[in-house]
Scaffold this motif. Sequence first.
Motif, PDB file in Angstrom:
ATOM      1  N   PRO A  42      47.526  48.056  53.101  1.00 55.84           N
ATOM      2  CA  PRO A  42      46.760  49.228  53.560  1.00 55.84           C
ATOM      3  C   PRO A  42      46.561  50.309  52.503  1.00 55.84           C
ATOM      4  N   SER A  43      47.438  50.385  51.521  1.00 49.69           N
ATOM      5  CA  SER A  43      47.321  51.428  50.498  1.00 49.69           C
ATOM      6  C   SER A  43      46.378  51.034  49.359  1.00 49.69           C
ATOM      7  N   PHE A  44      45.863  49.806  49.394  1.00 53.62           N
ATOM      8  CA  PHE A  44      44.986  49.320  48.334  1.00 53.62           C
ATOM      9  C   PHE A  44      43.675  50.113  48.330  1.00 53.62           C
ATOM     10  N   ASP A  45      43.290  50.634  47.159  1.00 50.22           N
ATOM     11  CA  ASP A  45      42.066  51.434  47.025  1.00 50.22           C
ATOM     12  C   ASP A  45      40.869  50.516  46.815  1.00 50.22           C
ATOM     13  N   LEU A  46      40.086  50.322  47.877  1.00 44.22           N
ATOM     14  CA  LEU A  46      38.958  49.399  47.838  1.00 44.22           C
ATOM     15  C   LEU A  46      37.645  50.173  47.971  1.00 44.22           C
ATOM     16  N   ILE A  47      36.733  49.979  47.035  1.00 42.04           N
ATOM     17  CA  ILE A  47      35.415  50.608  47.079  1.00 42.04           C
ATOM     18  C   ILE A  47      34.424  49.555  47.590  1.00 42.04           C
ATOM     19  N   ASP A  48      33.913  49.766  48.784  1.00 39.92           N
ATOM     20  CA  ASP A  48      33.067  48.783  49.446  1.00 39.92           C
ATOM     21  C   ASP A  48      31.593  49.003  49.095  1.00 39.92           C
ATOM     22  N   LEU A  49      31.061  48.116  48.253  1.00 37.99           N
ATOM     23  CA  LEU A  49      29.639  48.143  47.895  1.00 37.99           C
ATOM     24  C   LEU A  49      28.929  46.920  48.474  1.00 37.99           C
ATOM     25  N   SER A  50      29.477  46.381  49.565  1.00 39.07           N
ATOM     26  CA  SER A  50      28.928  45.140  50.127  1.00 39.07           C
ATOM     27  C   SER A  50      27.854  45.390  51.179  1.00 39.07           C
ATOM     28  N   LEU A  51      28.104  46.280  52.120  1.00 40.74           N
ATOM     29  CA  LEU A  51      27.185  46.470  53.248  1.00 40.74           C
ATOM     30  C   LEU A  51      26.113  47.516  52.931  1.00 40.74           C
ATOM     31  N   GLY A  52      24.884  47.214  53.354  1.00 39.52           N
ATOM     32  CA  GLY A  52      23.780  48.161  53.146  1.00 39.52           C
ATOM     33  C   GLY A  52      23.693  49.167  54.277  1.00 39.52           C
TER      34      GLY A  52
END
Length: 401
Positions: A42-52
Amino acid sequence: MHKLQKFDIAKCYSNKFKNLSLMGGDIRKMFMLGQKIKLENPSFDLIDLSLGNPDLEPPLEVLSSLKELLMSSEKGHHRYMDSAGLLEVRDYLAKELSKSEKTHIAQDSVYLTVGAAGGIQILLRTFIEENDEVIIFAPYFPEYIPYVENYNAKPIIVKCDKKHEPILDDLRKKISSKTKMVLMNSPNNPSGIAYSKKTIEGIVHILEEIKNKKGHVIQLVSDEPYSRVIYDESKVVPLMNLYAHSWLVRSFSKDLGLAGERIGFIAWRGEFAFPEIINAFRNASRVLGFVSAPRLMQRIIPVAYNAKVDVQIYKNRVESFIRILSGGGIETIMPDAGFFVFPKCPVQNEYEFCEGLVKKGVLCVPGSGFGCPGFFRASLTQEQSRVEDAAHRIVQFVKNK
Protein backbone atom coordinates in the motif's frame (compact mmCIF):
# COMPACT_ATOMS: atom_id res chain seq x y z
CA MET A 1 -38.75 -30.92 -3.81
CA HIS A 2 -37.08 -30.20 -7.16
CA LYS A 3 -33.35 -30.72 -7.04
CA LEU A 4 -31.31 -27.97 -8.71
CA GLN A 5 -28.75 -29.20 -11.21
CA LYS A 6 -25.19 -28.10 -10.80
CA PHE A 7 -23.60 -26.48 -13.82
CA ASP A 8 -20.35 -24.79 -14.81
CA ILE A 9 -21.09 -21.06 -15.22
CA ALA A 10 -17.86 -20.40 -17.12
CA LYS A 11 -18.60 -23.24 -19.54
CA CYS A 12 -22.17 -22.04 -19.97
CA TYR A 13 -21.05 -18.62 -21.20
CA SER A 14 -17.75 -19.45 -22.91
CA ASN A 15 -19.24 -20.08 -26.35
CA LYS A 16 -21.24 -16.86 -26.22
CA PHE A 17 -18.19 -14.69 -25.53
CA LYS A 18 -15.24 -16.62 -26.95
CA ASN A 19 -14.98 -14.48 -30.09
CA LEU A 20 -15.24 -11.13 -28.35
CA SER A 21 -12.10 -9.18 -27.44
CA LEU A 22 -11.59 -8.14 -23.82
CA MET A 23 -13.17 -4.73 -23.32
CA GLY A 24 -10.42 -2.30 -22.36
CA GLY A 25 -7.79 -4.89 -23.32
CA ASP A 26 -4.23 -3.95 -22.40
CA ILE A 27 -5.35 -0.73 -20.70
CA ARG A 28 -7.31 -2.70 -18.09
CA LYS A 29 -4.58 -5.33 -17.80
CA MET A 30 -1.97 -2.70 -16.91
CA PHE A 31 -4.37 -0.94 -14.55
CA MET A 32 -5.14 -4.22 -12.75
CA LEU A 33 -1.43 -5.06 -12.54
CA GLY A 34 -0.88 -1.72 -10.82
CA GLN A 35 -3.79 -2.38 -8.46
CA LYS A 36 -2.29 -5.76 -7.54
CA ILE A 37 1.06 -4.17 -6.70
CA LYS A 38 -0.65 -1.46 -4.62
CA LEU A 39 -2.66 -4.10 -2.77
CA GLU A 40 0.48 -6.05 -1.93
CA ASN A 41 2.37 -2.88 -0.94
CA PRO A 42 0.00 0.00 0.00
CA SER A 43 2.87 2.44 0.56
CA PHE A 44 4.21 1.95 -2.99
CA ASP A 45 4.21 5.27 -4.91
CA LEU A 46 2.50 4.47 -8.21
CA ILE A 47 1.83 7.09 -10.91
CA ASP A 48 -1.07 5.83 -13.02
CA LEU A 49 -0.81 6.93 -16.66
CA SER A 50 -2.90 4.02 -17.94
CA LEU A 51 -6.54 5.17 -17.93
CA GLY A 52 -7.80 8.02 -20.10
CA ASN A 53 -9.90 9.50 -17.30
CA PRO A 54 -9.82 13.32 -17.62
CA ASP A 55 -8.97 14.96 -14.30
CA LEU A 56 -9.85 18.62 -14.97
CA GLU A 57 -13.04 19.60 -13.18
CA PRO A 58 -15.99 21.11 -15.10
CA PRO A 59 -15.78 24.91 -15.57
CA LEU A 60 -17.56 26.94 -12.88
CA GLU A 61 -20.22 28.11 -15.32
CA VAL A 62 -21.10 24.46 -16.00
CA LEU A 63 -21.45 23.69 -12.30
CA SER A 64 -23.47 26.83 -11.57
CA SER A 65 -25.76 26.14 -14.54
CA LEU A 66 -26.31 22.58 -13.35
CA LYS A 67 -27.23 23.89 -9.92
CA GLU A 68 -29.78 26.32 -11.42
CA LEU A 69 -31.30 23.56 -13.57
CA LEU A 70 -31.61 21.25 -10.57
CA MET A 71 -33.26 23.95 -8.46
CA SER A 72 -35.77 24.88 -11.16
CA SER A 73 -39.36 24.60 -9.90
CA GLU A 74 -40.75 23.99 -13.38
CA LYS A 75 -42.41 20.58 -13.51
CA GLY A 76 -41.59 17.78 -15.93
CA HIS A 77 -37.85 18.36 -16.22
CA HIS A 78 -36.95 14.82 -15.14
CA ARG A 79 -39.50 12.80 -17.08
CA TYR A 80 -39.30 10.56 -20.12
CA MET A 81 -38.91 12.21 -23.50
CA ASP A 82 -38.30 11.51 -27.17
CA SER A 83 -35.41 9.04 -27.50
CA ALA A 84 -33.78 11.42 -30.01
CA GLY A 85 -33.46 14.08 -27.32
CA LEU A 86 -35.07 17.35 -26.38
CA LEU A 87 -36.18 19.27 -29.46
CA GLU A 88 -34.81 22.61 -28.26
CA VAL A 89 -31.39 21.06 -27.58
CA ARG A 90 -31.25 19.39 -30.98
CA ASP A 91 -32.26 22.68 -32.58
CA TYR A 92 -29.50 24.52 -30.69
CA LEU A 93 -26.85 21.98 -31.70
CA ALA A 94 -28.03 22.00 -35.31
CA LYS A 95 -27.49 25.76 -35.53
CA GLU A 96 -24.08 25.67 -33.80
CA LEU A 97 -22.84 22.74 -35.87
CA SER A 98 -24.08 24.26 -39.14
CA LYS A 99 -21.65 27.12 -38.44
CA SER A 100 -18.66 25.07 -37.26
CA GLU A 101 -19.01 22.23 -39.78
CA LYS A 102 -19.70 24.59 -42.71
CA THR A 103 -22.74 22.69 -43.95
CA HIS A 104 -26.49 22.66 -43.28
CA ILE A 105 -27.46 20.47 -40.31
CA ALA A 106 -31.17 20.22 -39.58
CA GLN A 107 -32.91 19.83 -36.25
CA ASP A 108 -33.82 16.28 -37.25
CA SER A 109 -30.24 15.40 -38.17
CA VAL A 110 -29.03 15.62 -34.56
CA TYR A 111 -29.50 12.76 -32.11
CA LEU A 112 -28.52 12.98 -28.42
CA THR A 113 -26.63 9.91 -27.16
CA VAL A 114 -25.19 8.32 -24.04
CA GLY A 115 -21.68 9.59 -24.68
CA ALA A 116 -19.71 9.09 -27.90
CA ALA A 117 -19.62 5.34 -27.26
CA GLY A 118 -23.43 5.24 -27.27
CA GLY A 119 -23.44 7.11 -30.56
CA ILE A 120 -21.05 4.63 -32.19
CA GLN A 121 -23.13 1.70 -30.94
CA ILE A 122 -26.29 3.21 -32.44
CA LEU A 123 -24.57 3.68 -35.81
CA LEU A 124 -23.18 0.15 -35.81
CA ARG A 125 -26.56 -1.28 -34.82
CA THR A 126 -28.23 0.67 -37.64
CA PHE A 127 -25.81 0.01 -40.51
CA ILE A 128 -23.85 -3.18 -39.75
CA GLU A 129 -24.97 -6.73 -40.44
CA GLU A 130 -23.32 -10.12 -39.93
CA ASN A 131 -20.13 -10.61 -42.02
CA ASP A 132 -19.89 -6.93 -42.94
CA GLU A 133 -16.47 -5.28 -42.66
CA VAL A 134 -15.63 -2.09 -40.77
CA ILE A 135 -12.35 -0.34 -41.52
CA ILE A 136 -10.46 1.04 -38.52
CA PHE A 137 -7.27 3.12 -38.67
CA ALA A 138 -4.31 2.20 -36.46
CA PRO A 139 -3.54 3.36 -33.89
CA TYR A 140 -7.11 2.88 -32.74
CA PHE A 141 -9.24 3.08 -29.61
CA PRO A 142 -9.10 -0.59 -28.45
CA GLU A 143 -12.82 -0.95 -27.81
CA TYR A 144 -13.59 -0.42 -31.50
CA ILE A 145 -12.63 -4.07 -32.02
CA PRO A 146 -15.21 -5.63 -29.66
CA TYR A 147 -17.76 -3.00 -30.72
CA VAL A 148 -17.58 -4.33 -34.28
CA GLU A 149 -17.26 -8.00 -33.32
CA ASN A 150 -20.36 -7.67 -31.17
CA TYR A 151 -22.38 -7.41 -34.42
CA ASN A 152 -20.62 -10.47 -35.90
CA ALA A 153 -18.84 -8.15 -38.30
CA LYS A 154 -15.11 -8.02 -39.02
CA PRO A 155 -12.77 -5.16 -38.10
CA ILE A 156 -10.23 -4.47 -40.87
CA ILE A 157 -7.14 -2.58 -39.73
CA VAL A 158 -5.45 0.01 -41.96
CA LYS A 159 -1.81 0.76 -41.15
CA CYS A 160 -0.44 4.16 -40.19
CA ASP A 161 2.63 6.10 -41.28
CA LYS A 162 5.38 7.54 -39.09
CA LYS A 163 3.13 10.50 -38.22
CA HIS A 164 0.36 8.14 -36.98
CA GLU A 165 -1.87 9.02 -39.94
CA PRO A 166 -3.61 6.40 -42.14
CA ILE A 167 -1.71 5.08 -45.16
CA LEU A 168 -4.13 5.78 -48.01
CA ASP A 169 -2.72 3.07 -50.29
CA ASP A 170 -3.38 0.53 -47.55
CA LEU A 171 -6.94 1.87 -47.16
CA ARG A 172 -7.56 1.39 -50.86
CA LYS A 173 -6.27 -2.21 -50.70
CA LYS A 174 -8.36 -3.07 -47.63
CA ILE A 175 -11.73 -1.94 -49.03
CA SER A 176 -13.84 -4.83 -50.33
CA SER A 177 -17.41 -5.46 -51.43
CA LYS A 178 -18.14 -6.23 -47.76
CA THR A 179 -16.91 -2.86 -46.48
CA LYS A 180 -19.88 -1.09 -44.93
CA MET A 181 -18.24 1.55 -42.75
CA VAL A 182 -15.00 3.41 -42.06
CA LEU A 183 -14.59 4.34 -38.39
CA MET A 184 -12.23 7.29 -37.97
CA ASN A 185 -10.92 8.84 -34.76
CA SER A 186 -9.34 12.28 -35.15
CA PRO A 187 -7.99 13.81 -32.96
CA ASN A 188 -6.81 10.35 -32.15
CA ASN A 189 -6.64 8.21 -29.03
CA PRO A 190 -3.86 7.11 -28.36
CA SER A 191 -1.63 9.40 -30.45
CA GLY A 192 -3.36 12.76 -29.93
CA ILE A 193 -2.77 13.46 -33.63
CA ALA A 194 -5.40 15.33 -35.65
CA TYR A 195 -5.41 13.97 -39.19
CA SER A 196 -4.27 16.53 -41.73
CA LYS A 197 -6.65 18.04 -44.26
CA LYS A 198 -4.71 16.23 -46.98
CA THR A 199 -5.27 12.86 -45.28
CA ILE A 200 -8.99 13.44 -44.67
CA GLU A 201 -9.53 14.66 -48.23
CA GLY A 202 -7.64 11.56 -49.42
CA ILE A 203 -9.97 9.27 -47.44
CA VAL A 204 -13.01 11.06 -48.85
CA HIS A 205 -11.61 10.88 -52.39
CA ILE A 206 -11.25 7.09 -52.16
CA LEU A 207 -14.78 6.65 -50.80
CA GLU A 208 -16.25 8.95 -53.45
CA GLU A 209 -14.38 7.10 -56.18
CA ILE A 210 -15.78 3.76 -55.04
CA LYS A 211 -19.29 5.19 -54.81
CA ASN A 212 -19.12 6.71 -58.32
CA LYS A 213 -17.50 3.72 -60.04
CA LYS A 214 -19.23 0.84 -58.26
CA GLY A 215 -22.32 2.38 -56.67
CA HIS A 216 -20.98 1.14 -53.33
CA VAL A 217 -21.76 3.63 -50.53
CA ILE A 218 -19.48 3.37 -47.49
CA GLN A 219 -20.53 5.21 -44.34
CA LEU A 220 -17.80 7.37 -42.78
CA VAL A 221 -18.13 7.69 -38.99
CA SER A 222 -15.94 10.35 -37.38
CA ASP A 223 -15.48 9.78 -33.64
CA GLU A 224 -14.38 13.18 -32.27
CA PRO A 225 -14.46 13.35 -28.45
CA TYR A 226 -11.16 15.30 -28.46
CA SER A 227 -12.05 17.86 -31.14
CA ARG A 228 -12.79 20.57 -28.56
CA VAL A 229 -9.65 19.98 -26.49
CA ILE A 230 -7.38 20.73 -29.44
CA TYR A 231 -4.41 23.07 -29.01
CA ASP A 232 -4.87 24.79 -32.40
CA GLU A 233 -8.49 24.91 -33.58
CA SER A 234 -7.42 25.41 -37.20
CA LYS A 235 -6.36 21.74 -37.21
CA VAL A 236 -9.94 20.51 -36.88
CA VAL A 237 -11.08 19.67 -40.42
CA PRO A 238 -14.88 19.87 -40.91
CA LEU A 239 -15.80 16.54 -42.48
CA MET A 240 -19.49 16.73 -43.27
CA ASN A 241 -19.08 19.37 -45.98
CA LEU A 242 -16.61 17.02 -47.72
CA TYR A 243 -18.58 13.76 -47.75
CA ALA A 244 -22.34 13.36 -47.74
CA HIS A 245 -22.39 9.93 -46.07
CA SER A 246 -20.52 11.08 -42.96
CA TRP A 247 -21.65 10.85 -39.35
CA LEU A 248 -20.18 13.09 -36.67
CA VAL A 249 -20.00 11.60 -33.16
CA ARG A 250 -18.95 13.79 -30.22
CA SER A 251 -19.24 13.93 -26.47
CA PHE A 252 -18.77 16.55 -23.77
CA SER A 253 -16.62 14.25 -21.62
CA LYS A 254 -13.32 16.03 -22.23
CA ASP A 255 -14.09 19.67 -23.07
CA LEU A 256 -16.62 20.12 -20.23
CA GLY A 257 -15.06 17.58 -17.84
CA LEU A 258 -18.28 15.53 -17.79
CA ALA A 259 -16.95 12.05 -18.63
CA GLY A 260 -19.05 10.36 -15.95
CA GLU A 261 -22.28 12.07 -17.03
CA ARG A 262 -22.42 10.30 -20.41
CA ILE A 263 -23.71 12.92 -22.81
CA GLY A 264 -22.90 13.13 -26.52
CA PHE A 265 -24.55 13.28 -29.93
CA ILE A 266 -24.63 12.09 -33.53
CA ALA A 267 -24.99 14.70 -36.29
CA TRP A 268 -25.37 14.29 -40.05
CA ARG A 269 -26.12 16.45 -43.08
CA GLY A 270 -29.45 18.19 -43.33
CA GLU A 271 -30.42 16.67 -46.67
CA PHE A 272 -30.62 13.29 -44.89
CA ALA A 273 -32.98 14.59 -42.19
CA PHE A 274 -35.83 12.23 -43.01
CA PRO A 275 -37.86 10.10 -40.57
CA GLU A 276 -36.40 6.72 -41.58
CA ILE A 277 -32.92 7.60 -40.25
CA ILE A 278 -33.91 9.13 -36.94
CA ASN A 279 -36.49 6.38 -36.35
CA ALA A 280 -33.82 3.75 -37.00
CA PHE A 281 -31.68 5.46 -34.36
CA ARG A 282 -34.63 5.55 -31.95
CA ASN A 283 -35.13 1.82 -32.41
CA ALA A 284 -31.41 1.10 -32.01
CA SER A 285 -31.12 3.11 -28.77
CA ARG A 286 -34.13 1.34 -27.28
CA VAL A 287 -32.92 -2.12 -28.27
CA LEU A 288 -29.48 -1.34 -26.85
CA GLY A 289 -31.12 -0.26 -23.60
CA PHE A 290 -30.06 3.41 -23.66
CA VAL A 291 -33.61 4.65 -24.48
CA SER A 292 -32.34 8.24 -24.32
CA ALA A 293 -29.44 10.36 -23.14
CA PRO A 294 -29.73 11.76 -19.57
CA ARG A 295 -32.23 14.62 -19.65
CA LEU A 296 -30.42 16.84 -17.14
CA MET A 297 -27.21 16.59 -19.17
CA GLN A 298 -29.09 17.45 -22.36
CA ARG A 299 -30.41 20.61 -20.74
CA ILE A 300 -26.90 21.78 -19.84
CA ILE A 301 -25.77 21.86 -23.49
CA PRO A 302 -27.38 25.16 -24.63
CA VAL A 303 -26.21 27.02 -21.51
CA ALA A 304 -22.66 25.62 -21.35
CA TYR A 305 -21.78 24.71 -24.94
CA ASN A 306 -19.16 27.45 -25.26
CA ALA A 307 -17.53 26.77 -21.90
CA LYS A 308 -14.38 24.66 -21.79
CA VAL A 309 -11.80 23.26 -19.39
CA ASP A 310 -8.40 24.96 -19.52
CA VAL A 311 -6.85 23.07 -22.46
CA GLN A 312 -3.54 24.85 -21.84
CA ILE A 313 -3.09 22.74 -18.68
CA TYR A 314 -3.17 19.56 -20.77
CA LYS A 315 -0.82 21.09 -23.34
CA ASN A 316 1.67 22.16 -20.65
CA ARG A 317 1.76 18.62 -19.23
CA VAL A 318 2.25 17.11 -22.69
CA GLU A 319 5.06 19.52 -23.63
CA SER A 320 6.85 18.99 -20.33
CA PHE A 321 6.53 15.20 -20.49
CA ILE A 322 7.84 15.08 -24.06
CA ARG A 323 10.71 17.44 -23.26
CA ILE A 324 11.92 15.16 -20.46
CA LEU A 325 11.55 12.00 -22.56
CA SER A 326 13.37 13.64 -25.49
CA GLY A 327 16.23 14.52 -23.16
CA GLY A 328 16.49 10.81 -22.42
CA GLY A 329 16.50 9.85 -26.10
CA ILE A 330 12.88 8.66 -26.28
CA GLU A 331 11.16 9.76 -29.50
CA THR A 332 7.64 11.22 -29.29
CA ILE A 333 5.53 13.09 -31.83
CA MET A 334 3.90 16.18 -30.34
CA PRO A 335 0.11 15.59 -30.26
CA ASP A 336 -2.45 18.13 -31.44
CA ALA A 337 -5.07 17.60 -28.74
CA GLY A 338 -5.99 16.05 -25.42
CA PHE A 339 -3.79 14.49 -22.77
CA PHE A 340 -2.32 11.40 -24.45
CA VAL A 341 1.23 10.92 -25.69
CA PHE A 342 2.37 7.93 -27.74
CA PRO A 343 6.17 7.61 -27.49
CA LYS A 344 8.27 5.15 -29.45
CA CYS A 345 9.28 2.31 -27.15
CA PRO A 346 13.07 2.44 -26.55
CA VAL A 347 13.32 -1.37 -26.29
CA GLN A 348 12.11 -4.13 -28.62
CA ASN A 349 9.36 -5.61 -26.44
CA GLU A 350 6.91 -2.93 -25.26
CA TYR A 351 5.06 -5.41 -23.04
CA GLU A 352 8.21 -6.17 -21.05
CA PHE A 353 8.98 -2.45 -21.02
CA CYS A 354 5.60 -1.47 -19.55
CA GLU A 355 5.67 -4.31 -17.02
CA GLY A 356 9.15 -3.19 -15.94
CA LEU A 357 7.91 0.40 -15.62
CA VAL A 358 5.20 -0.72 -13.19
CA LYS A 359 7.90 -1.90 -10.79
CA LYS A 360 9.42 1.60 -11.03
CA GLY A 361 6.08 3.15 -10.12
CA VAL A 362 4.70 4.17 -13.55
CA LEU A 363 1.71 2.66 -15.34
CA CYS A 364 1.68 2.96 -19.15
CA VAL A 365 0.01 0.85 -21.86
CA PRO A 366 1.75 -1.14 -24.62
CA GLY A 367 1.15 0.14 -28.14
CA SER A 368 0.10 -3.28 -29.45
CA GLY A 369 -3.19 -2.80 -27.61
CA PHE A 370 -3.86 0.10 -30.02
CA GLY A 371 -2.73 -1.78 -33.12
CA CYS A 372 0.77 -0.21 -33.10
CA PRO A 373 3.53 -2.42 -31.67
CA GLY A 374 6.73 -0.61 -30.80
CA PHE A 375 5.04 2.26 -28.95
CA PHE A 376 3.46 2.90 -25.55
CA ARG A 377 0.70 5.24 -24.40
CA ALA A 378 0.80 7.57 -21.41
CA SER A 379 -2.36 9.33 -20.26
CA LEU A 380 -1.33 12.58 -18.55
CA THR A 381 -4.30 12.92 -16.23
CA GLN A 382 -2.19 13.77 -13.18
CA GLU A 383 -0.89 17.02 -11.73
CA GLN A 384 2.06 18.48 -13.67
CA SER A 385 4.58 17.57 -10.95
CA ARG A 386 3.44 13.93 -11.05
CA VAL A 387 3.60 13.90 -14.86
CA GLU A 388 7.17 15.21 -14.76
CA ASP A 389 8.11 12.72 -12.02
CA ALA A 390 6.76 9.89 -14.18
CA ALA A 391 8.77 11.09 -17.18
CA HIS A 392 11.99 11.19 -15.12
CA ARG A 393 11.31 7.67 -13.84
CA ILE A 394 10.83 6.42 -17.41
CA VAL A 395 14.10 8.01 -18.55
CA GLN A 396 15.97 6.60 -15.56
CA PHE A 397 14.49 3.15 -16.17
CA VAL A 398 15.74 3.23 -19.78
CA LYS A 399 19.21 4.34 -18.69
CA ASN A 400 19.48 1.48 -16.21
CA LYS A 401 18.43 -1.24 -18.66
